[in-house]
Each structure stands twice: as structure tokens, then as C-alpha cells.
Design an enzyme around this catalytic site. Structure first.
Site, PDB file in Angstrom:
ATOM      1  N   THR A   8       0.985  -1.086   0.017  1.00 29.06           N
ATOM      2  CA  THR A   8      -0.117   0.100   0.006  1.00 29.06           C
ATOM      3  C   THR A   8       0.869   1.203  -0.193  1.00 29.06           C
ATOM      4  OG1 THR A   8      -0.016   0.146   2.267  1.00 29.06           O
ATOM      5  CG2 THR A   8      -1.641  -1.264   1.564  1.00 29.06           C
ATOM      6  N   LEU A  36       2.629  -1.214   5.119  1.00 24.35           N
ATOM      7  CA  LEU A  36       1.895  -0.063   5.624  1.00 24.35           C
ATOM      8  C   LEU A  36       3.124   1.404   5.756  1.00 24.35           C
ATOM      9  CD1 LEU A  36      -0.566   1.578   6.513  1.00 24.35           C
ATOM     10  CD2 LEU A  36      -0.079   0.737   8.855  1.00 24.35           C
ATOM     11  N   ILE A  71       6.818  -2.272   7.702  1.00 27.37           N
ATOM     12  CA  ILE A  71       6.587  -1.193   7.919  1.00 27.37           C
ATOM     13  C   ILE A  71       7.208  -0.377   6.580  1.00 27.37           C
ATOM     14  CG2 ILE A  71       7.409   1.217   9.277  1.00 27.37           C
ATOM     15  CD1 ILE A  71       4.856  -0.633  10.668  1.00 27.37           C
ATOM     16  N   LYS A  72       6.609   0.463   5.978  1.00 27.67           N
ATOM     17  CA  LYS A  72       7.271   0.900   4.809  1.00 27.67           C
ATOM     18  C   LYS A  72       8.052   2.198   5.054  1.00 27.67           C
ATOM     19  CE  LYS A  72       5.416   0.575  -0.052  1.00 27.67           C
ATOM     20  NZ  LYS A  72       4.283   0.707  -0.961  1.00 27.67           N
ATOM     21  N   VAL A  73       9.341   2.262   4.731  1.00 33.60           N
ATOM     22  CA  VAL A  73      10.106   3.430   4.989  1.00 33.60           C
ATOM     23  C   VAL A  73      10.827   3.932   3.490  1.00 33.60           C
ATOM     24  CG1 VAL A  73      12.200   4.532   6.322  1.00 33.60           C
ATOM     25  CG2 VAL A  73      10.571   2.784   7.430  1.00 33.60           C
TER      26      VAL A  73
END
Length: 358
Positions: free
Chosen positions: A43, A107, A138-140
């Protein structure tokens, strides 16, 4: 056989680059997982902006949230965290059966934190706790501050999807941050085996920009159009193999650490003159992920040709990069420009989200 299922036989996972309550409530995501072997979901702010602004299935919850004394960002998270949890739960059996190698949902932290390492680290921990699922990534973004946060998140045992990578230089910096994070976690007495990370290399935008630069130069260079992104991915995979299947990773591997899989992102073809599977068929290989928007997923199912192709023509890919350099095209600079543009697009989408939830 369904080409989507064939891809899995070659060691590559197909993830869906989309999530919405329509996909969840109408059973589409469950069918993608059950019938097409979709092994994950990604996403981003643009995806959630489209889902929520579409209105369906969100209107009542959003109206109720607006009656509460919450920030716009808190309302946004209250809308999307349950969606992410449901997607995680649908993929939980695959996550378990694969020993944690597949079945993830991503996310993203707020794009407003892209240059704030402390803020990104704190947001990553908070979102991990809010979703509370072992198969969350966790998207970084792979900014300078992001690299610091990635190392710290991995060091805290948080699984991470690194996004907005547009160059081989980005790939190298991200892999080094992952390795530092694993060693930090190990030094603190933590378990490295449960940690998963993917490194998302964006493709179609690279060709769009490099093709424009080639057209400005003209002549024989026009023959190089439409080839840069695939060449870059193949070179990135060669470096991945050397890094994660070489001597430098042996001690971490012995402790149960996983390689940081390469993930092909931005795989919907933007130039109608090119194949709609330009960023799929040539990039099939073991220990990789390809995240596809709905239309590209449908195209692969409908007319995809599947074979192990990722390790083909690597020497030709290297020669392509030599030719670009000779033409005065600096791929490090290209990567930096595209990352800045990608951040701006996500910031705009996120601002639009907060307008919806304000």
C-alpha cells in the site's frame, strides 16, 4: 497453468499493489490469494487516497470518526489499520506455512517524515503496535534520514519494506542499512530470524525519465530506450546474490537472518509502445518479489510467458549502463531526482488524505 502460479514455481512472489475495503469486503483479495497465489499486499498514500475518496465502505466510519476529537492523521489511521489487519489475517496461513518468507502486508509511515529519522522510527514502532500482526512490513523511504530509521527499526526487530529506490546506489545503501540493523539487533541479544525486509526498486519511472534524456540526445542512443529499468534490476539482483549469498552474510545467515529480497515496484508500464509486462516477464527469479497493480496482474494471468529470466543478459545490462554513462546520463543523479519526485507525489497524496479526514 495460471501464469501467476507458474511464477511462484520459479521462486518469485507476486504481491498486489493495492488495498481497499472493496477488495476485502467483496472477496477479491481472498480470490487473488486462493486462486492466483498472490503472496502479499503493498500500500501507499496514493492507494489509500483512491480507496477512501471512492467512498464505498468508508463513508459511515469516516462520518463517525469526524464526531470524535481526533487529528486528521489519527482518523486516517483509524480507517486503514483495520484494512491492513484484515489483509494480514487473510495472508496469515501463507506467512506461517512459508516460515515467514511470504504473506506480508506493507503500511507506510507518513511521507512528511521522510527527512526525520527520529519521527520515522517512532512512527514505525507505533504503526507496528497498532496493527499488531507478525506479517506487517513498515514502509520507509530510502532517504538519508530513512536509512538511519531503517537501521534502527531493524535493530529493534521491526520488519521493513524500503520504498522509493531508483538507483543501484540506493540499493547498496539500503542493503548496508539492513545489515547494520541486523548486527545491531544481534548485539542487543535479539533474534534476527523473525525479521523480514524487502528493498523496493521502482522501475517504470526510471525508463520514463531516461528515455526522455535519450531522446534529447537522439541518434544511435534512441536504440537504448525502454531498456534501462530492466538492466538496472538485473544488475541489482547480481549485487544481491553477491551480498546475501557470499561470505559477508554467512555469520548472520547461520544465526537465521534472511536476505533482504529485491522487490520490483512501479511495474505498470507507462509507455503504451512497450509491452504491458515489460517489468514482469524479464525479471522472474528466485528470492524476489514483484508487486503488481490490478491491470498488470490481470495481464500476467491473461497472456504472461513465464520462465527464469532475471539472470539473463547481465553482461549486456552492464554494457547498457556504460553506454548511458558515455552519453552523459548520470544514473545516480537520475535516482536522486526520481526519489525527490516520488516523495513529492506521496506527500501530495497524503495531504489529500488528510483533507478527506479533516
Amino acid at each position: 497453468m495460471n501464469p501467476l502460479l507458474q511464477v511462484r514455481q520459479h521462486g518469485q512472489q507476486i504481491w498486489l499493489d493495492n488495498l481497499s475495503r472493496t477488495l476485502l469486503n467483496d472477496g477479491h483479495l481472498a480470490r487473488f490469494i486462493g486462486e492466483d497465489g498472490v503472496a502479499g499486499v503493498t500500500t501507499n498514500p496514493a492507494i489509500f487516497h483512491k480507496a477512501i475518496s471512492g467512498g464505498r465502505y468508508y463513508e459511515d466510519d469516516l462520518a463517525a470518526l469526524k464526531q470524535r476529537d481526533l487529528s486528521a492523521e489519527a482518523r486516517y489511521e483509524a480507517l486503514v489499520v483495520p484494512d491492513v489487519q484484515r489483509a494480514c489475517d487473510l495472508l496469515a496461513p501463507l506467512h506461517q506455512d512459508s516460515g515467514g518468507n511470504a504473506g506480508y502486508v506493507s503500511l507506510e509511515v507518513s511521507p512528511a517524515l521522510a527527512h526525520d529519522a527520529d519521527g520515522t522510527f517512532a512512527a514505525g514502532l507505533r504503526l507496528k503496535a497498532a496493527v499488531d500482526r507478525p506479517n506487517l512490513l513498515i514502509k520507509v523511504p530510502a532517504t538519508t534520514a530513512g536509512l538511519d530509521a531503517i537501521e534502527r527499526l531493524i535493530g529493534a526487530g521491526v520488519s521493513v519494506n524500503v520504498t522509493l529506490m531508483f538507483s543501484l546506489a540506493h540499493c547498496e545503501a539500503v542493503a548496508e542499512a539492513y545489515l547494520r540493523g541486523l548486527r545491531r539487533l544481534q548485539a542487543a541479544g535479539g533474534e534476527v530470524a523473525p525479521v523480514m525486509s524487502v528493498a523496493s526498486l521502482f522501475l517504470s519511472r526510471v525508463d520514463t525519465l531516461v528515455d526522455k534524456l535519450l531522446e534529447e540526445r537522439g541518434g544511435d542512443l534512441l536504440a537504448l530506450r525502454g531498456r534501462t529499468a530492466v538492466a538496472m534490476a538485473r544488475l541489482a539482483y547480481e549485487a544481491y546474490q553477491e551480498r546475501f549469498h557470499g561470505a559477508g552474510f554467512e555469520d548472520l545467515a547461520a544465526a537465521g537472518a534472511r536476505p533482504q529480497y529485491m522487490l520490483w515496484a512501479s511495474t505498470g508500464t507507462k509507455n503504451p509502445a512497450y509491452s504491458d509486462l515489460l517489468y514482469v516477464e524479464p525479471l522472474i527469479g528466485a528470492e524476489t518479489v514483484n508487486t503488481l497493480p490490478d491491470a498488470t496482474l490481470d495481464a500476467l494471468r491473461d497472456h504472461g510467458t513465464v520462465a527464469s529470466t532475471l539472470e539473463e543478459d547481465v553482461e549486456q545490462a552492464a554494457q547498457h549502463f556504460v553506454a548511458l554513462a558515455a552519453a552523459g546520463i548520470d544514473m545516480v543523479a537520475v535516482g536522486e531526482r526520481l526519489q525527490q519526485e516520488g516523495l513529492a507525489q506521496f506527500e501530495q497524496a497524503f495531504a489529500g488524505l488528510l483533507e478527506l479526514t479533516a
